[in-house]
Design a protein around this motif. Structure first.
Motif, mmCIF file in Angstrom:
data_model
loop_
_atom_site.group_PDB
_atom_site.id
_atom_site.type_symbol
_atom_site.label_atom_id
_atom_site.label_comp_id
_atom_site.label_asym_id
_atom_site.label_seq_id
_atom_site.Cartn_x
_atom_site.Cartn_y
_atom_site.Cartn_z
ATOM 1 N N ARG A 81 5.849 13.915 6.050
ATOM 2 C CA ARG A 81 7.118 13.943 4.668
ATOM 3 C C ARG A 81 7.770 13.430 5.157
ATOM 4 N NH1 ARG A 81 8.948 20.011 3.609
ATOM 5 N NH2 ARG A 81 6.641 19.547 1.822
ATOM 6 N N GLY A 82 8.562 12.889 6.620
ATOM 7 C CA GLY A 82 9.439 12.071 7.183
ATOM 8 C C GLY A 82 8.856 10.712 7.257
ATOM 9 N N LEU A 83 7.828 10.071 7.138
ATOM 10 C CA LEU A 83 7.778 9.063 7.331
ATOM 11 C C LEU A 83 7.782 8.667 5.924
ATOM 12 C CD1 LEU A 83 4.421 9.095 9.086
ATOM 13 C CD2 LEU A 83 6.525 8.274 10.070
ATOM 14 N N HIS A 84 7.991 9.434 4.928
ATOM 15 C CA HIS A 84 8.139 8.819 3.488
ATOM 16 C C HIS A 84 8.927 9.117 3.431
ATOM 17 C CE1 HIS A 84 8.989 9.789 -0.934
ATOM 18 N NE2 HIS A 84 7.175 9.039 -0.744
ATOM 19 N N GLY A 87 10.442 6.176 4.765
ATOM 20 C CA GLY A 87 10.489 4.747 4.169
ATOM 21 C C GLY A 87 9.423 3.657 4.987
ATOM 22 N N THR A 88 8.532 4.767 5.516
ATOM 23 C CA THR A 88 7.854 3.936 6.001
ATOM 24 C C THR A 88 6.278 3.619 5.172
ATOM 25 O OG1 THR A 88 7.714 5.141 8.538
ATOM 26 C CG2 THR A 88 5.785 4.471 7.980
ATOM 27 N N ASN A 89 5.516 2.531 5.153
ATOM 28 C CA ASN A 89 4.794 2.383 4.363
ATOM 29 C C ASN A 89 3.403 3.461 4.704
ATOM 30 O OD1 ASN A 89 6.459 -0.057 3.957
ATOM 31 N ND2 ASN A 89 6.731 0.632 2.569
ATOM 32 N N TYR A 90 2.910 2.484 5.458
ATOM 33 C CA TYR A 90 1.686 3.151 5.524
ATOM 34 C C TYR A 90 1.686 3.757 6.971
ATOM 35 C CZ TYR A 90 0.144 -0.876 2.928
ATOM 36 O OH TYR A 90 0.069 -1.972 1.619
ATOM 37 N N ALA A 115 -3.420 14.523 3.504
ATOM 38 C CA ALA A 115 -2.001 14.812 3.171
ATOM 39 C C ALA A 115 -1.468 13.469 3.159
ATOM 40 C CB ALA A 115 -1.185 15.513 4.168
ATOM 41 N N ALA A 116 -1.573 12.551 3.361
ATOM 42 C CA ALA A 116 -1.479 11.784 3.391
ATOM 43 C C ALA A 116 -0.935 10.259 2.299
ATOM 44 C CB ALA A 116 -1.899 9.822 3.944
ATOM 45 N N LEU A 117 -1.936 10.498 1.062
ATOM 46 C CA LEU A 117 -2.561 10.292 -0.427
ATOM 47 C C LEU A 117 -1.542 11.381 -1.170
ATOM 48 C CD1 LEU A 117 -6.411 9.823 -0.635
ATOM 49 C CD2 LEU A 117 -4.253 7.570 -0.638
ATOM 50 N N GLN A 118 -1.235 12.426 -0.425
ATOM 51 C CA GLN A 118 -0.398 13.166 -1.628
ATOM 52 C C GLN A 118 0.849 13.537 -1.310
ATOM 53 O OE1 GLN A 118 -1.788 17.860 -0.212
ATOM 54 N NE2 GLN A 118 -4.260 17.210 -1.277
ATOM 55 N N MET A 119 1.479 12.914 -0.235
ATOM 56 C CA MET A 119 2.422 12.173 0.104
ATOM 57 C C MET A 119 3.353 11.153 -0.289
ATOM 58 S SD MET A 119 5.749 13.384 1.217
ATOM 59 C CE MET A 119 4.891 15.428 1.820
ATOM 60 N N GLY A 120 2.159 9.783 -0.630
ATOM 61 C CA GLY A 120 2.692 8.850 -1.074
ATOM 62 C C GLY A 120 2.475 7.581 -0.013
ATOM 63 N N VAL A 121 1.806 7.880 1.085
ATOM 64 C CA VAL A 121 1.926 7.057 2.370
ATOM 65 C C VAL A 121 0.752 6.334 2.085
ATOM 66 C CG1 VAL A 121 2.322 6.581 4.649
ATOM 67 C CG2 VAL A 121 3.557 8.087 3.091
ATOM 68 N N ILE A 159 -8.886 7.241 -4.027
ATOM 69 C CA ILE A 159 -9.309 5.905 -3.366
ATOM 70 C C ILE A 159 -8.918 4.635 -3.594
ATOM 71 C CG2 ILE A 159 -11.174 5.704 -4.944
ATOM 72 C CD1 ILE A 159 -11.397 5.594 -1.171
ATOM 73 N N ARG A 160 -8.180 4.879 -4.703
ATOM 74 C CA ARG A 160 -7.675 2.732 -4.697
ATOM 75 C C ARG A 160 -6.096 3.142 -3.984
ATOM 76 N NH1 ARG A 160 -9.713 2.334 -10.137
ATOM 77 N NH2 ARG A 160 -10.747 3.543 -11.536
ATOM 78 N N ASN A 161 -6.382 4.140 -3.801
ATOM 79 C CA ASN A 161 -4.713 3.568 -2.622
ATOM 80 C C ASN A 161 -4.762 4.104 -0.954
ATOM 81 O OD1 ASN A 161 -3.175 3.617 -4.800
ATOM 82 N ND2 ASN A 161 -3.244 5.789 -5.230
ATOM 83 N N VAL A 162 -5.452 3.501 -0.332
ATOM 84 C CA VAL A 162 -6.352 3.669 0.977
ATOM 85 C C VAL A 162 -6.736 2.053 1.377
ATOM 86 C CG1 VAL A 162 -7.182 5.866 1.371
ATOM 87 C CG2 VAL A 162 -9.033 3.923 0.248
ATOM 88 N N VAL A 163 -6.222 2.056 2.267
ATOM 89 C CA VAL A 163 -6.769 0.235 2.708
ATOM 90 C C VAL A 163 -7.265 0.832 3.776
ATOM 91 C CG1 VAL A 163 -6.079 -0.894 4.675
ATOM 92 C CG2 VAL A 163 -4.503 -0.579 2.200
#
Length: 261
Positions: A81-84, A87-90, A115-121, A159-163
């Motif tokens: 949440r703090g990273l999001h 403004g941290t992208n990844y 957790a990252a996917l749910q937070m948008g990171v 899965i579309r939103n992972v690297v």
């Protein structure tokens, strides 16, 4: 076409002043962000200053790690949440050093990815070469066991939103030249693993990076391979001149060819 992604993992190098100075030296010399994406993963205490320094440059700032919990009594952890909000992208998750040195297992990494996917990171999921045989439509395929364990329960939309970053143990941190053919074989097998477990359409769109002894001498050969969409660079990324050579690895075609893939 998949947009190339050149990312630096600085591990436990550079203080805040050194990190900001690095950004200031490179931010006007980066490739067109519409053609090649560039990111740097500094130490956690430098993230805020790096985000500020990189504004309007197209440079992406990456967290080296994150916790599965958004908040709570977890001393020393880094909140997604703090990273999001920062403004941290990844966020890199499941790096081989986190597994080897700090005992992170597939279950822990899986929770972080969700957790990252749910937070948008966007998670950069690091995976090694451990494979198992699996029957798919009557054929025996090799699949990446570690990766599929981490992706368990990740939906078609998520899965579309992972690297994904392929980090073979034979190449990470050894300082030797990467074996380009083996790197491509690993990335190709990862793509087929994704296709077998999701769809070929999704597999064709996911970016797969290679991490392991990448340097200015081998980056062009690596990036010329059809299933290597980018690289995760360690020690070679610490020098400004070397890093600029690598992010501007190709002005003669592939960066232009891959736009929009």
């Amino acid at each position: 076409m998949r947009k190339p992604f050149i990312a630096a993992n600085w591990k436990m190098h550079k203080n805040i002043a050194e990190s900001v100075d690095f950004v200031n030296q490179i931010k006007d010399k980066l490739p067109d962000p519409a053609k090649v994406e560039v990111g740097i993963a500094p130490q956690a205490f430098a993230l805020y200053s790096m985000v500020q320094a990189a504004r309007n440059s197209g440079l992406k700032i990456i967290a080296q790690n994150a916790a599965a919990e958004y908040n709570g009594p977890f001393t020393g952890e880094i909140s997604l949440r703090g990273l999001h909000d920062l403004g941290t992208n990844y966020a890199m998750l499941g790096h081989i050093e986190r597994r080897r040195l700090f005992g992170e297992n597939n279950t822990a990494v899986h929770k972080k990815v969700k957790a990252a996917l749910q937070m948008g990171v966007t998670p950069i999921i690091c995976t090694d070469e451990t494979m198992v045989q699996k029957e798919v439509n009557g054929e025996i395929h090799y699949v990446f066991q570690q990766l599929m364990s981490v992706l368990h329960g990740v939906s078609l939309d998520q899965i579309r939103n992972v690297v994904i970053s392929y980090e073979p143990s034979w190449a990470v941190g050894v300082g030797q030249h990467a074996n380009v053919a083996l790197a491509e074989e690993g990335c190709r097998t990862i793509r087929r693993t994704i296709a077998d477990n999701y769809t070929y359409e999704i597999a064709d769109k996911i970016r797969i990076l290679y991490g392991g002894s990448v340097n200015p001498d081998n980056i062009k050969d690596l990036m010329a391979k059809p299933d290597i969409d980018g690289v995760l660079i360690g020690r070679a990324s610490l020098d400004v001149d070397n890093f600029l050579k690598m992010v501007n690895y190709l002005d003669d075609g592939k960066a232009n060819q891959q736009v929009g893939k």
